[in-house]
Motif scaffolding. Sequence first.
Motif, mmCIF file in Angstrom:
data_model
loop_
_atom_site.group_PDB
_atom_site.id
_atom_site.type_symbol
_atom_site.label_atom_id
_atom_site.label_comp_id
_atom_site.label_asym_id
_atom_site.label_seq_id
_atom_site.Cartn_x
_atom_site.Cartn_y
_atom_site.Cartn_z
ATOM 1 N N LEU B 51 0.835 -1.208 0.000
ATOM 2 C CA LEU B 51 0.000 0.000 0.000
ATOM 3 C C LEU B 51 0.872 1.263 0.000
ATOM 4 O O LEU B 51 0.883 2.035 0.961
ATOM 5 C CB LEU B 51 -0.934 -0.012 1.207
ATOM 6 C CG LEU B 51 -2.032 -1.095 1.180
ATOM 7 C CD1 LEU B 51 -2.793 -1.149 2.502
ATOM 8 C CD2 LEU B 51 -2.996 -0.847 0.020
ATOM 9 N N VAL B 52 1.616 1.430 -1.098
ATOM 10 C CA VAL B 52 2.465 2.619 -1.245
ATOM 11 C C VAL B 52 2.192 3.262 -2.603
ATOM 12 O O VAL B 52 1.770 2.596 -3.546
ATOM 13 C CB VAL B 52 3.977 2.286 -1.124
ATOM 14 C CG1 VAL B 52 4.300 1.778 0.274
ATOM 15 C CG2 VAL B 52 4.408 1.289 -2.184
ATOM 16 N N GLU B 53 2.454 4.565 -2.673
ATOM 17 C CA GLU B 53 2.239 5.288 -3.933
ATOM 18 C C GLU B 53 3.306 4.938 -4.966
ATOM 19 O O GLU B 53 3.027 4.864 -6.161
ATOM 20 C CB GLU B 53 2.285 6.813 -3.675
ATOM 21 C CG GLU B 53 1.276 7.339 -2.662
ATOM 22 C CD GLU B 53 -0.144 7.292 -3.193
ATOM 23 O OE1 GLU B 53 -0.332 7.054 -4.396
ATOM 24 O OE2 GLU B 53 -1.078 7.479 -2.377
ATOM 25 N N ARG B 54 4.554 4.751 -4.482
ATOM 26 C CA ARG B 54 5.684 4.565 -5.378
ATOM 27 C C ARG B 54 6.511 3.382 -4.900
ATOM 28 O O ARG B 54 7.397 3.538 -4.059
ATOM 29 C CB ARG B 54 6.579 5.813 -5.367
ATOM 30 C CG ARG B 54 5.924 7.097 -5.897
ATOM 31 C CD ARG B 54 6.732 8.340 -5.544
ATOM 32 N NE ARG B 54 6.738 8.606 -4.104
ATOM 33 C CZ ARG B 54 5.739 9.229 -3.457
ATOM 34 N NH1 ARG B 54 4.664 9.638 -4.112
ATOM 35 N NH2 ARG B 54 5.804 9.408 -2.150
ATOM 36 N N ASP B 115 11.737 7.355 6.935
ATOM 37 C CA ASP B 115 12.143 8.110 5.738
ATOM 38 C C ASP B 115 11.889 7.291 4.468
ATOM 39 O O ASP B 115 11.472 7.827 3.442
ATOM 40 C CB ASP B 115 13.628 8.490 5.839
ATOM 41 C CG ASP B 115 13.887 9.538 6.925
ATOM 42 O OD1 ASP B 115 12.923 10.215 7.344
ATOM 43 O OD2 ASP B 115 15.050 9.660 7.358
ATOM 44 N N VAL B 116 12.166 6.000 4.535
ATOM 45 C CA VAL B 116 11.954 5.135 3.360
ATOM 46 C C VAL B 116 10.458 5.016 3.066
ATOM 47 O O VAL B 116 10.033 5.086 1.903
ATOM 48 C CB VAL B 116 12.601 3.754 3.604
ATOM 49 C CG1 VAL B 116 12.284 2.796 2.463
ATOM 50 C CG2 VAL B 116 14.107 3.909 3.794
ATOM 51 N N LEU B 117 9.658 4.875 4.128
ATOM 52 C CA LEU B 117 8.201 4.787 3.923
ATOM 53 C C LEU B 117 7.658 6.104 3.371
ATOM 54 O O LEU B 117 6.754 6.100 2.526
ATOM 55 C CB LEU B 117 7.497 4.434 5.240
ATOM 56 C CG LEU B 117 7.792 3.033 5.787
ATOM 57 C CD1 LEU B 117 7.151 2.861 7.164
ATOM 58 C CD2 LEU B 117 7.313 1.941 4.829
ATOM 59 N N GLY B 121 5.659 6.618 0.077
ATOM 60 C CA GLY B 121 4.316 7.197 0.197
ATOM 61 C C GLY B 121 3.293 6.179 0.669
ATOM 62 O O GLY B 121 2.699 5.466 -0.143
ATOM 63 N N LEU B 122 3.067 6.109 1.976
ATOM 64 C CA LEU B 122 2.082 5.160 2.503
ATOM 65 C C LEU B 122 0.691 5.549 2.013
ATOM 66 O O LEU B 122 0.314 6.718 2.053
ATOM 67 C CB LEU B 122 2.106 5.182 4.035
ATOM 68 C CG LEU B 122 3.244 4.430 4.717
ATOM 69 C CD1 LEU B 122 3.149 4.610 6.233
ATOM 70 C CD2 LEU B 122 3.222 2.945 4.354
ATOM 71 N N ARG B 123 -0.060 4.580 1.554
ATOM 72 C CA ARG B 123 -1.434 4.850 1.110
ATOM 73 C C ARG B 123 -2.412 4.633 2.252
ATOM 74 O O ARG B 123 -2.107 3.970 3.251
ATOM 75 C CB ARG B 123 -1.782 3.949 -0.072
ATOM 76 C CG ARG B 123 -1.216 4.523 -1.384
ATOM 77 C CD ARG B 123 -1.169 3.534 -2.501
ATOM 78 N NE ARG B 123 -2.433 2.814 -2.665
ATOM 79 C CZ ARG B 123 -2.556 1.681 -3.363
ATOM 80 N NH1 ARG B 123 -1.496 1.146 -3.948
ATOM 81 N NH2 ARG B 123 -3.720 1.100 -3.471
ATOM 82 N N THR B 199 6.659 -4.471 3.091
ATOM 83 C CA THR B 199 5.339 -4.372 2.461
ATOM 84 C C THR B 199 4.372 -3.648 3.385
ATOM 85 O O THR B 199 4.158 -4.088 4.519
ATOM 86 C CB THR B 199 4.801 -5.785 2.132
ATOM 87 O OG1 THR B 199 5.764 -6.462 1.311
ATOM 88 C CG2 THR B 199 3.463 -5.703 1.393
ATOM 89 N N ALA B 200 3.819 -2.548 2.901
ATOM 90 C CA ALA B 200 2.774 -1.852 3.667
ATOM 91 C C ALA B 200 1.451 -2.555 3.396
ATOM 92 O O ALA B 200 1.107 -2.828 2.237
ATOM 93 C CB ALA B 200 2.710 -0.390 3.243
ATOM 94 N N GLN B 201 0.726 -2.886 4.457
ATOM 95 C CA GLN B 201 -0.504 -3.665 4.281
ATOM 96 C C GLN B 201 -1.503 -3.346 5.386
ATOM 97 O O GLN B 201 -1.155 -2.714 6.390
ATOM 98 C CB GLN B 201 -0.172 -5.166 4.258
ATOM 99 C CG GLN B 201 0.631 -5.640 5.451
ATOM 100 C CD GLN B 201 1.216 -7.046 5.239
ATOM 101 O OE1 GLN B 201 1.946 -7.292 4.273
ATOM 102 N NE2 GLN B 201 0.880 -7.962 6.137
ATOM 103 N N ALA B 202 -2.732 -3.767 5.169
ATOM 104 C CA ALA B 202 -3.797 -3.440 6.120
ATOM 105 C C ALA B 202 -3.623 -4.199 7.434
ATOM 106 O O ALA B 202 -3.850 -3.660 8.520
ATOM 107 C CB ALA B 202 -5.162 -3.759 5.510
ATOM 108 N N ASP B 203 -3.221 -5.462 7.343
ATOM 109 C CA ASP B 203 -3.219 -6.351 8.510
ATOM 110 C C ASP B 203 -1.802 -6.769 8.879
ATOM 111 O O ASP B 203 -0.881 -6.632 8.082
ATOM 112 C CB ASP B 203 -4.062 -7.586 8.198
ATOM 113 C CG ASP B 203 -5.508 -7.210 7.886
ATOM 114 O OD1 ASP B 203 -6.095 -6.456 8.683
ATOM 115 O OD2 ASP B 203 -6.028 -7.644 6.842
#
Lengths: 353, 353
Positions: B51-54, B115-117, B121-123, B199-203
């Motif tokens: 869940l990231v923009e880039r 900074d990396v997140l 860009g966290l969505r 990995t950015a994720q909901a859970d």
Amino acid sequence: MVVHDREPFNAESPRAALRDRETPLDAFYSRNHGPIPRIDPASWRLAVDGLVERPLALSLDELRARFPETEVVATLQCAGNRRAGLIEVRDIPGEDPWGPGATSTARWTGVRLADVLAAAGLRAGAGHVAFAAPDVSQLAHPPQPYGGSIPVAKAVGPEVLLAWAMDGRPLPRVHGGPLRAVVPGWIGARSVKWLERITAQADPSANYFQATAYRVLPPEADPSAAGPGDGISLGPVALNCDILSPEADTRLPPGPTLITGYALAGDDRAVARVDVSLDNGATWTQAELDPQNGPWTWQHWRTRLDLPEGTVLITARAWDSTGAAQPESPAHLWNPKGYANNSWARLRLACRP
Amino acid sequence: MVVHDREPFNAESPRAALRDRETPLDAFYSRNHGPIPRIDPASWRLAVDGLVERPLALSLDELRARFPETEVVATLQCAGNRRAGLIEVRDIPGEDPWGPGATSTARWTGVRLADVLAAAGLRAGAGHVAFAAPDVSQLAHPPQPYGGSIPVAKAVGPEVLLAWAMDGRPLPRVHGGPLRAVVPGWIGARSVKWLERITAQADPSANYFQATAYRVLPPEADPSAAGPGDGISLGPVALNCDILSPEADTRLPPGPTLITGYALAGDDRAVARVDVSLDNGATWTQAELDPQNGPWTWQHWRTRLDLPEGTVLITARAWDSTGAAQPESPAHLWNPKGYANNSWARLRLACRP
């Protein structure tokens, strides 16, 4: 209410009133250090000063018009909650024997302290946010108006409010009207009532109730000789629980009996499990956790156990989201001012047919 | 090192090595769930996705060039630290009997995960940040590469690093080189080594080591039957301490003796006090706290007590900044996988002239 003192007024919620997810307004605990001030809302102003770019002086109408209204359901808990369990170990002269009812939950309406601080503009070096009230306490050394502080990191959290309403009704005078701080997850002493001044500053408040009181002193300390900085300054509430039903010291028939209670993990932790024992902790049954009313409230729990005939000791303990459990014995937690008793909850019953 | 297993390699720091504020690099504890991978830093890339923009794919040089270098001194502690104390209560088959040395402190250099997140860009909807590594563990059900996750609120804290150096030297392979996560104040299991993917994720991560392992199960549970979501998932470390000197099971002359140890409060809490007892907690002496090496490290402590002749039991316990103390007995904390033993530290000695 269980009234401990009339002047200053100190009263705790009866166990029965703690069984609701939100405490009835007229049963919410009341902890005071001086007379309850009578404030004229028309002339009242909130000052925001100290290490800020733009000092503010806001009427209640201005506060409501300028910042978004926010609601938080939050449990407050006094640092002296469950002191009675410590007094059973050794007397604590001059302090009230609070049971589990120095704890209550309400729906608070107000604005975020963070928004007000952003409008004032915190300056570099602001480490703490101090609250000041007009109620002069004769219990302080020397007598002084009540005050306290919280670190900026907590103050800017979205859960910290300046509240003018409780359960949708104007904040009652006894609970801090016209405006109070509500600092969820921290000891009630930091949710300063009758708020008049918010000061951004480098250090914690020098007020007696921050610098000297509300501190866990070592057992051998003489509390009348304690000075600023002595002991452990209390902020976030420690993991705790107590039993709400059946009532203590009642006579019940043996057999399957519903046992309920509350637990509170404090600050940003959560209650992860509650265990109940009939054999003083040799074996445990996991209680069922009720749905929680948001992250800043207590956690009610329930289980049904088969109570034997005779004297029954019911024990309960909570675990938090770090996998930590409450300590066993109040004897090991005893401290001269009787704060932060978070030992296992114990309730004795006589079960007879 | 006290080696518990050769394959996967698991070894704890000897007590003597824990007495330094920073643990010598060759004595830092090592906890592994599979073979230590051999990674070619030239071809290695870190993927940032979900869940990231880039989405990003970064070489080590790119990571170093693009983000400000940051240093944090942090203590890591395995959730199984002090399991030996639980095994004395009841056996825990298949798990190593870690003493107090599944804990070590190092100076970590890298970039802030925050900074990396931010660059990726966290969505909206990103609630957790999952870490994935290439080391396949045969201990997982089914066998799978190691992984875990932390909530976004922790991940964006300034203390959480992606580290390529330890004590100023390139991160050794055994400690996760070329790059590892360092999550101060949380169980070591979340400081994922040989990091390949974020990995950015909901859970939370569905990886075995997040969803099923590293959980406090109730005493009666069958750990081989435990499934995803059972028990208390461990994140922040619970308040703990242990005794580092004198050495356990040694023979000493009676008389004034220096007693030292470490304490760790976990996450954003601080160690407020450490007590030492020679009578199993009936009376306590407050230990002196050494200067602390930053907010994310353990707290060393020391006191000198007059040891009597005969068998001596030294007990220690820490208090945190909420006024909470460690629980007394490992018997009440026993759990089938042996995690989070934070009962009082105890050390037995024979004192003879």
